[in-house]
Design a protein around this motif. Structure first.
Motif, PDB file in Angstrom:
ATOM      1  N   ASP A  11       0.800  -1.227   0.000  1.00 42.87           N
ATOM      2  CA  ASP A  11       0.000   0.000   0.000  1.00 42.87           C
ATOM      3  C   ASP A  11       0.831   1.274   0.000  1.00 42.87           C
ATOM      4  OD1 ASP A  11      -2.309  -1.521   0.031  1.00 42.87           O
ATOM      5  OD2 ASP A  11      -2.524  -1.439   2.215  1.00 42.87           O
ATOM      6  N   HIS A  12       1.980   1.257   0.678  1.00 40.13           N
ATOM      7  CA  HIS A  12       2.731   2.489   0.862  1.00 40.13           C
ATOM      8  C   HIS A  12       3.636   2.834  -0.313  1.00 40.13           C
ATOM      9  CE1 HIS A  12       5.673  -0.541   2.016  1.00 40.13           C
ATOM     10  NE2 HIS A  12       6.633   0.377   1.951  1.00 40.13           N
ATOM     11  N   LEU A  13       3.719   1.951  -1.306  1.00 36.26           N
ATOM     12  CA  LEU A  13       4.610   2.186  -2.427  1.00 36.26           C
ATOM     13  C   LEU A  13       3.893   2.862  -3.589  1.00 36.26           C
ATOM     14  CD1 LEU A  13       6.731  -1.088  -2.670  1.00 36.26           C
ATOM     15  CD2 LEU A  13       7.181   0.974  -1.333  1.00 36.26           C
TER      16      LEU A  13
ATOM     17  N   LYS B 192       7.484  -1.298   6.055  1.00 34.87           N
ATOM     18  CA  LYS B 192       7.474  -0.033   5.309  1.00 34.87           C
ATOM     19  C   LYS B 192       8.824   0.241   4.628  1.00 34.87           C
ATOM     20  CE  LYS B 192       3.209   1.118   6.278  1.00 34.87           C
ATOM     21  NZ  LYS B 192       2.780  -0.177   6.838  1.00 34.87           N
ATOM     22  N   LEU B 193       9.389  -0.801   4.027  1.00 34.11           N
ATOM     23  CA  LEU B 193      10.653  -0.643   3.319  1.00 34.11           C
ATOM     24  C   LEU B 193      10.459   0.203   2.058  1.00 34.11           C
ATOM     25  CD1 LEU B 193      12.263  -4.210   3.498  1.00 34.11           C
ATOM     26  CD2 LEU B 193      12.590  -2.262   5.030  1.00 34.11           C
ATOM     27  N   GLN B 194      11.490   0.975   1.719  1.00 33.24           N
ATOM     28  CA  GLN B 194      11.453   1.857   0.562  1.00 33.24           C
ATOM     29  C   GLN B 194      12.516   1.428  -0.439  1.00 33.24           C
ATOM     30  OE1 GLN B 194       9.336   4.510   0.143  1.00 33.24           O
ATOM     31  NE2 GLN B 194       8.347   4.329   2.150  1.00 33.24           N
ATOM     32  N   PRO B 195      12.139   1.039  -1.660  1.00 35.39           N
ATOM     33  CA  PRO B 195      13.135   0.716  -2.674  1.00 35.39           C
ATOM     34  C   PRO B 195      14.055   1.917  -2.954  1.00 35.39           C
ATOM     35  CG  PRO B 195      10.961  -0.019  -3.368  1.00 35.39           C
ATOM     36  CD  PRO B 195      10.761   0.820  -2.144  1.00 35.39           C
ATOM     37  N   VAL B 196      15.287   1.619  -3.323  1.00 41.21           N
ATOM     38  CA  VAL B 196      16.269   2.662  -3.614  1.00 41.21           C
ATOM     39  C   VAL B 196      16.221   2.958  -5.113  1.00 41.21           C
ATOM     40  CG1 VAL B 196      18.689   3.324  -3.518  1.00 41.21           C
ATOM     41  CG2 VAL B 196      17.715   1.859  -1.724  1.00 41.21           C
ATOM     42  N   ILE B 197      15.803   4.157  -5.464  1.00 39.55           N
ATOM     43  CA  ILE B 197      15.663   4.555  -6.872  1.00 39.55           C
ATOM     44  C   ILE B 197      16.626   5.696  -7.163  1.00 39.55           C
ATOM     45  CG2 ILE B 197      14.096   5.449  -8.635  1.00 39.55           C
ATOM     46  CD1 ILE B 197      11.811   4.108  -7.068  1.00 39.55           C
TER      47      ILE B 197
END
Length: 337
Positions: A131-133, A302-307
């Motif tokens: 959901d958070h992405l 709530k991990l955030q991919p590194v872009i």
């Protein structure tokens, strides 16, 4: 609709924007408005004709994409209109072991991929996004993230206190860094750039090695682990680095062979594998079941991919060239508006 085709296997210049009829979903299929895609080194191999004989041109490239379900065919029950989804790399690998038949269902290789305004995929080849992405973040997951998860978690059984060696700071390695720290592991990471190593430290890397300044980096890894070696190597280099990885891993450790960034074809001495009882495992992305387990962990934590950088749809060739330059840290994406 607009889509990009690789008209042949002569390289990035063969990537052409074309008009195609908007596809329609049949029984069990889903129409997706693609909002974003992300690049992998594999996409460069496909463009340059170096991925194998199973690729047929012209081809809509790129395995990784995310978007919104806009229509469903008869019998679709896994998703509904309005759902935010990503396609799986292997459309037919749902669970269990990879099979020869499943290998013929890779997006952007054996079948058309995601670099288009609309695509039709079977409902079984889809997962719901955390959901958070955002769509751009979700588009980074199907290949690089699932590969790292498969290596460290599904097969690697990583646990707190393990030490993991990561080579480079591309998509697989940055996802592996996130997952390793999630499980409480110690991470050693290599790069030729001090700037990239500083970014890796910001993400939680415990030790860094500039392999240009320290070409015998396997010896440095040995020193950093009290002359024991690491529990697990995420090996993305291929024959150019594999021999060093076999030296850097501990007795009874594990090396996950994922990529061939530094080349392939050179002979490798098998004796370290034998004498050190090393588990050398090939990792070819992963199943939908792995993808779903990974997404659960990403959402819970709530991990955030590194872009690194996001290109517009009109600059797809530039995105491919940027990835080929090796300047990126993490993922390179294309947004489709």
């Amino acid at each position: 609709m607009k889509a990009y085709e690789l008209t042949n296997n002569t390289g990035i210049d063969a990537l052409t924007l074309v008009d195609r009829p908007e596809p329609k979903p049949n029984c069990g299929q889903v129409l997706i408005r693609v909002r974003a895609t992300s690049l992998n080194y594999r996409d460069l191999l496909v463009a340059e004709g170096a991925y194998g004989s199973g690729v047929k041109y012209p081809l809509i490239p790129m395995s990784d994409g995310a978007g919104e379900v806009v229509a469903v065919g008869e019998g679709v029950t896994r998703v509904k209109v309005g759902d935010r989804v990503a396609g799986t790399f292997f459309q037919d690998w749902i669970a269990g072991s990879l099979t020869r038949e499943s290998m013929k269902s890779d997006l952007g290789g054996a079948i058309d991929g995601m670099l288009a305004e609309y695509v039709v995929l079977h409902q079984d080849g889809l997962v719901i996004l955390p959901d958070h992405l955002s769509y751009v973040q979700g588009a980074t997951l199907p290949c690089a993230a699932v590969t790292a998860w498969h290596a460290l978690v599904s097969k690697g059984n990583i646990t707190e206190g393990n030490t993991v060696l990561l080579l480079g700071t591309g998509g697989v390695s940055t996802f592996a860094l996130l997952f390793a720290k999630l499980y409480g592991a110690r991470v050693i990471i290599t790069s030729s750039s001090d700037e990239k190593l500083a970014k890796a430290q910001d993400l939680g890397a415990d030790e860094t090695i500039n392999y240009k300044l320290t070409p015998d980096w396997e010896k440095k890894v040995y020193e950093l682990t009290n002359r024991t070696g690491v529990d697990h190597v995420v090996e993305v280099g291929g024959t150019g680095t594999l021999a060093k990885s076999l030296q850097a891993v501990r007795i009874g450790g594990r090396v996950s062979l994922i990529g061939v960034l530094s080349g392939r074809g050179d002979a490798i001495d098998p004796m370290p594998i034998l004498f050190k009882s090393i588990t050398l495992q090939g990792i070819y992305v992963g199943s939908r079941k792995m993808f779903e387990a990974m997404n659960h962990a990403i959402q819970e934590n709530k991990l955030q991919p590194v872009i690194d950088r996001v290109f517009p749809f009109s600059q797809a060739q530039a995105a491919f060239r940027y990835l080929k330059s090796g300047a990126h840290f993490g993922k390179v994406a294309i947004e489709i508006d």
